[in-house]
Design an enzyme around this catalytic site. Structure first.
Site, PDB file in Angstrom:
ATOM      1  CD  GLN A  59       4.151   0.225   1.896  1.00 58.44           C
ATOM      2  OE1 GLN A  59       3.879  -0.689   2.664  1.00 58.44           O
ATOM      3  NE2 GLN A  59       3.213   0.897   1.258  1.00 58.44           N
ATOM      4  CG  ASP A 114      -2.905   4.189  10.126  1.00 63.70           C
ATOM      5  OD1 ASP A 114      -3.349   3.147   9.589  1.00 63.70           O
ATOM      6  OD2 ASP A 114      -2.358   4.201  11.250  1.00 63.70           O
ATOM      7  N   GLY A 115      -5.422   3.669   7.692  1.00 63.56           N
ATOM      8  CA  GLY A 115      -6.763   3.102   7.787  1.00 63.56           C
ATOM      9  C   GLY A 115      -7.204   2.868   9.230  1.00 63.56           C
ATOM     10  CG  ASP A 167      -6.711  -4.767  -1.536  1.00 62.26           C
ATOM     11  OD1 ASP A 167      -5.738  -5.515  -1.351  1.00 62.26           O
ATOM     12  OD2 ASP A 167      -6.986  -4.284  -2.647  1.00 62.26           O
TER      13      ASP A 167
HETATM   14  N1  SAM Z   1      -3.415  -7.623  -2.295  1.00 63.55           N
HETATM   15  C1  SAM Z   1      -2.151  -7.390  -1.828  1.00 63.55           C
HETATM   16  C2  SAM Z   1      -1.619  -8.510  -0.943  1.00 63.55           C
HETATM   17  O1  SAM Z   1      -2.385  -9.266  -0.346  1.00 63.55           O
HETATM   18  O2  SAM Z   1      -0.401  -8.655  -0.844  1.00 63.55           O
HETATM   19  C3  SAM Z   1      -2.076  -6.080  -1.237  1.00 63.55           C
HETATM   20  C4  SAM Z   1      -2.313  -5.001  -2.250  1.00 63.55           C
HETATM   21  S1  SAM Z   1      -2.370  -3.388  -1.713  1.00 63.55           S
HETATM   22  C5  SAM Z   1      -1.068  -2.757  -2.713  1.00 63.55           C
HETATM   23  C6  SAM Z   1      -1.899  -3.329  -0.028  1.00 63.55           C
HETATM   24  C7  SAM Z   1      -1.814  -1.908   0.470  1.00 63.55           C
HETATM   25  O3  SAM Z   1      -2.115  -1.833   1.866  1.00 63.55           O
HETATM   26  C8  SAM Z   1      -0.437  -1.278   0.313  1.00 63.55           C
HETATM   27  O4  SAM Z   1      -0.474  -0.329  -0.703  1.00 63.55           O
HETATM   28  C9  SAM Z   1      -0.145  -0.662   1.705  1.00 63.55           C
HETATM   29  O5  SAM Z   1       0.442   0.600   1.609  1.00 63.55           O
HETATM   30  C10 SAM Z   1      -1.541  -0.611   2.300  1.00 63.55           C
HETATM   31  N2  SAM Z   1      -1.578  -0.539   3.772  1.00 63.55           N
HETATM   32  C11 SAM Z   1      -0.846  -1.235   4.651  1.00 63.55           C
HETATM   33  N3  SAM Z   1      -1.143  -0.853   5.915  1.00 63.55           N
HETATM   34  C12 SAM Z   1      -2.107   0.110   5.819  1.00 63.55           C
HETATM   35  C13 SAM Z   1      -2.821   0.896   6.774  1.00 63.55           C
HETATM   36  N4  SAM Z   1      -2.589   0.772   8.089  1.00 63.55           N
HETATM   37  N5  SAM Z   1      -3.739   1.794   6.314  1.00 63.55           N
HETATM   38  C14 SAM Z   1      -3.977   1.930   4.985  1.00 63.55           C
HETATM   39  N6  SAM Z   1      -3.324   1.216   4.037  1.00 63.55           N
HETATM   40  C15 SAM Z   1      -2.397   0.321   4.440  1.00 63.55           C
END
Ligand code: SAM
Length: 283
Positions: free
Chosen positions: A35, A141-142, A160
């Site tokens: 991203q 990756d979660g 989150d």
């Molecule tokens: N609270 C915020 C919102 O609702 O917009 C989000 C905050 S946090 C920075 C979101 C995080 O989710 C990002 O850093 C992104 O890289 C992560 N993310 C997205 N997809 C993911 C996945 N498949 N596995 C792990 N993390 C992931």
């Protein structure tokens, strides 16, 4: 009135809305394998991190989201010892989770290490628990992590994540919820950021349905203000593996010890009160 380039604006075409912040300057911009991350200094909200043009976190209002995404679910679980945060790379949720002495282990599974490294630089106050001996920061990756998780090992999963597009899309799907169910202990719970109850009600309703179809016994919605996100009103969804009333661990001294800016016992209870139109959509 059209805004000039001294404003950060997040337009949402689908809902015909936009949120703006008056900017100081752009401090950082990078395209990671996942991203585009940007950091700005704003005039009144401190630092702002955006991902792919969407607001993620600001110095001034992140406490609302981080406190509500952690304490509501933690205090609704009878004994949350092993907690996993999926996403949450700014580390604010992890910090709040680790304020709970009953938590013995907290693992943050963030796909993009750069989010965390930039948070350490621009939001160091959110990263103060990163070296807590109970914390593990895993970068990956979660969705895959949850597939591989030991069955029946987790008390609470906190999702989150970014919005349900790009790398986060699968975090809102049935396959992922099935893996979460398998990884949770019998009384385990999941809490997920679930967008705006004003703008995204069909998405919330579909999410709850998908969680139940996946096998969660019950789901609950709670809401809170979040000026940075579209409409300024946001929600979290709790899904429980087993049926039964949510725990309410709101002992006054324990809640006080969280040293929260927004969250308290009355906010906890009130957050579950739903407007009529929302309750009807989720019935
Ligand atoms: N609270 C915020 C919102 O609702 O917009 C989000 C905050 S946090 C920075 C979101 C995080 O989710 C990002 O850093 C992104 O890289 C992560 N993310 C997205 N997809 C993911 C996945 N498949 N596995 C792990 N993390 C992931």
């Amino acid at each position: 009135m059209a805004l000039d380039s001294s404003w950060f604006t997040e337009p949402v075409e689908a809902t015909g809305t936009a949120f703006s912040l008056k900017l100081g300057e752009k401090l950082h911009e990078e395209q990671t394998p996942y991203q585009k991350i940007e950091i700005f200094r704003t005039e009144t909200f401190g630092y702002l991190m955006s991902i792919d043009g969407c607001t993620m976190v600001s110095t001034r209002d992140n406490f609302l989201y981080h406190e509500m995404m952690s304490h509501v679910a933690l205090n609704s679980h009878p004994d949350p010892q092993n907690v996993v945060v999926v996403g949450g790379g700014d580390c604010g949720t992890l910090r709040e989770v680790l304020k709970h002495p009953e938590v013995r282990k907290a693992t943050q599974v963030e796909i993009d290490e750069r989010v965390t490294r930039l948070a350490e630089q621009y939001f160091p106050e959110l990263c103060t628990a990163n070296n807590d001996p109970r914390a593990t920061l895993f970068f990956g990756d979660g969705i895959q992590w949850m597939k591989d998780a030991a069955p029946g090992s987790i008390d609470l999963i906190i999702i989150d994540s970014t919005d349900p597009v790009g790398p986060a899309e699968g975090l809102f799907g049935k396959k992922f919820y099935l893996d979460c169910l398998k990884a949770l202990k019998p009384n385990g719970m999941l809490v997920q950021q679930s967008e705006s109850p004003l703008l995204h009600l069909p998405l919330i309703s579909e999410m709850h349905q998908t969680m139940r179809v996946a096998g969660f016994a019950q789901t609950h919605l709670f809401t809170f203000p979040q000026p940075l996100y579209p409409s300024g009103w946001w929600s979290g969804s709790i899904a429980c593996k087993s049926a039964g009333a949510l725990a309410e661990r709101l002992d006054a001294s324990a809640v006080q010890a969280l040293d929260a800016q927004y969250y308290n016992a009355a906010i906890h209870r009130g957050a579950f009160a739903l407007p009529n139109y929302v309750a009807k959509a989720l019935a």
